[in-house]
Design a protein around this motif. Sequence first.
Motif, PDB file in Angstrom:
ATOM      1  N   GLY A 137      17.017  58.102  58.443  1.00 35.98           N
ATOM      2  CA  GLY A 137      16.108  58.595  57.899  1.00 35.98           C
ATOM      3  C   GLY A 137      15.206  58.332  56.599  1.00 35.98           C
ATOM      4  O   GLY A 137      15.239  57.068  56.526  1.00 35.98           O
ATOM      5  N   PHE A 138      14.466  58.932  56.429  1.00 31.75           N
ATOM      6  CA  PHE A 138      12.988  58.325  55.873  1.00 31.75           C
ATOM      7  C   PHE A 138      12.811  59.151  54.603  1.00 31.75           C
ATOM      8  O   PHE A 138      12.467  60.646  54.649  1.00 31.75           O
ATOM      9  CB  PHE A 138      11.826  58.593  56.846  1.00 31.75           C
ATOM     10  N   VAL A 188      17.745  54.313  73.783  1.00 34.78           N
ATOM     11  CA  VAL A 188      18.117  54.733  72.387  1.00 34.78           C
ATOM     12  C   VAL A 188      17.788  56.067  71.796  1.00 34.78           C
ATOM     13  O   VAL A 188      16.075  56.268  71.645  1.00 34.78           O
ATOM     14  CB  VAL A 188      18.387  53.211  71.326  1.00 34.78           C
ATOM     15  N   ASP A 189      18.118  57.253  71.870  1.00 34.32           N
ATOM     16  CA  ASP A 189      18.138  58.186  70.823  1.00 34.32           C
ATOM     17  C   ASP A 189      17.805  58.110  69.990  1.00 34.32           C
ATOM     18  O   ASP A 189      18.810  57.751  68.742  1.00 34.32           O
ATOM     19  CB  ASP A 189      19.119  59.075  71.852  1.00 34.32           C
ATOM     20  N   LEU A 190      16.632  58.763  69.260  1.00 33.31           N
ATOM     21  CA  LEU A 190      15.832  58.763  67.947  1.00 33.31           C
ATOM     22  C   LEU A 190      16.402  60.529  67.697  1.00 33.31           C
ATOM     23  O   LEU A 190      15.897  61.082  67.658  1.00 33.31           O
ATOM     24  CB  LEU A 190      15.103  57.809  67.094  1.00 33.31           C
ATOM     25  N   VAL A 191      16.645  59.730  66.691  1.00 38.86           N
ATOM     26  CA  VAL A 191      17.433  61.042  65.848  1.00 38.86           C
ATOM     27  C   VAL A 191      16.251  61.353  64.558  1.00 38.86           C
ATOM     28  O   VAL A 191      17.195  59.618  63.512  1.00 38.86           O
ATOM     29  CB  VAL A 191      18.647  61.770  64.810  1.00 38.86           C
ATOM     30  N   ILE A 192      15.515  61.497  63.506  1.00 42.10           N
ATOM     31  CA  ILE A 192      14.835  61.197  62.794  1.00 42.10           C
ATOM     32  C   ILE A 192      15.019  62.371  61.756  1.00 42.10           C
ATOM     33  O   ILE A 192      14.440  63.505  62.067  1.00 42.10           O
ATOM     34  CB  ILE A 192      13.282  60.178  63.339  1.00 42.10           C
ATOM     35  N   GLU A 193      14.975  62.647  60.417  1.00 36.46           N
ATOM     36  CA  GLU A 193      15.187  63.130  59.526  1.00 36.46           C
ATOM     37  C   GLU A 193      14.378  62.594  58.188  1.00 36.46           C
ATOM     38  O   GLU A 193      13.996  61.632  57.964  1.00 36.46           O
ATOM     39  CB  GLU A 193      16.492  64.050  58.926  1.00 36.46           C
ATOM     40  N   GLU A 194      13.429  63.518  57.251  1.00 40.04           N
ATOM     41  CA  GLU A 194      12.847  63.550  56.008  1.00 40.04           C
ATOM     42  C   GLU A 194      13.929  64.026  54.686  1.00 40.04           C
ATOM     43  O   GLU A 194      13.994  64.927  55.207  1.00 40.04           O
ATOM     44  CB  GLU A 194      11.113  63.832  56.073  1.00 40.04           C
ATOM     45  N   ALA A 235      17.859  53.957  56.569  1.00 42.25           N
ATOM     46  CA  ALA A 235      17.036  55.114  55.644  1.00 42.25           C
ATOM     47  C   ALA A 235      15.809  54.202  55.447  1.00 42.25           C
ATOM     48  O   ALA A 235      16.277  53.030  54.893  1.00 42.25           O
ATOM     49  CB  ALA A 235      17.804  55.792  55.025  1.00 42.25           C
ATOM     50  N   LEU A 236      14.652  54.657  55.224  1.00 41.91           N
ATOM     51  CA  LEU A 236      13.670  54.170  54.253  1.00 41.91           C
ATOM     52  C   LEU A 236      13.542  55.081  53.633  1.00 41.91           C
ATOM     53  O   LEU A 236      13.227  55.767  53.166  1.00 41.91           O
ATOM     54  CB  LEU A 236      12.457  54.089  55.321  1.00 41.91           C
TER      55      LEU A 236
END
Length: 307
Positions: free
Chosen positions: A96-97, A120-126, A144-145
């Motif tokens: 998360g970011f 590695v499968d990256l799942v990215i959410e804002e 998370a960032l």
Amino acid sequence: MDLRQIKQALVLSETLNFHRAAERLHMAQPPLSTAIRKLEEELGVTLFERLPSGLRLTPVGDTVLRQMRNTLFFADEIRRAASEGERGEQGKLRVGFVGSAVYSLMPRMIRAFRLRYPRVDLVIEESTTVELLRRLEEHSLDVALVRYPILERSSASVVLLQPDPMVLAVSTDSALAARDAVDVTELGATPFIVYSRTFVPAMYSMTMMAFHEAGIQPPIAQEAVQVPSILALVESGLGVALVPATAARQAGDGVKLVPLTGMPQRLDLGIALVTLPETVNATTRNFVALAREIMPGPPGAPAPTAC
């Protein structure tokens, strides 16, 4: 039938000679002959035709051995997947970011992580810092960032990656736009656009603390959630705003960011990486290590802590 028998049959199919196959398998010939005979009995077919000149695969043996090669390949793939998963080189990582991280940290970190750990499968959410911390606590995110400092109560481990001090956003037709710097104590009568108290409480609190420390209480013209919205309102002339320095990448031609003086040092902002220590797996550890390698933080940056 087990993988050992499959490997023995495959080696025998390549040599078509019990003696040479036994040498390659580092075993005696009689146990190999016995193992192949038991395998044929278990399958109910003859895999190898025994001839005076040696061995020859039967038609059914050729078919069975092709499937055995596939079986051995997938068995090796399973072992490799288990090994890579243990080392964090395979699997899924949910990251998360906050929006401001996308202008500096996120592109560098995601690019570097994909290069080093392509399986590695990256799942990215804002989302916002508050929401990301909640998702982390619910275990629906691995890392998370977020905005630093973190004012919400959390058991997360925090690593400051990048300082990001507050600056003053003003419209270009404001008299303040001609200044090289503005002291925060000068802004007591200036209308401000601030972060939403409800949706971005940490940033709202940081802004109010800055006012309190400076001994001013400027009028609040509007609250907003995201930096682009705040900058748009500044550009419209509704007021000024305290925003992170990285907002320069989002500011339009009608907005100027002016350095601030008189700001308490403890109110400096930054981007931090947060994890839950009790749920950190190998993949998450690799992401954290790479983040600290790429962005080691400013001198004197705090070590990992729990909020």
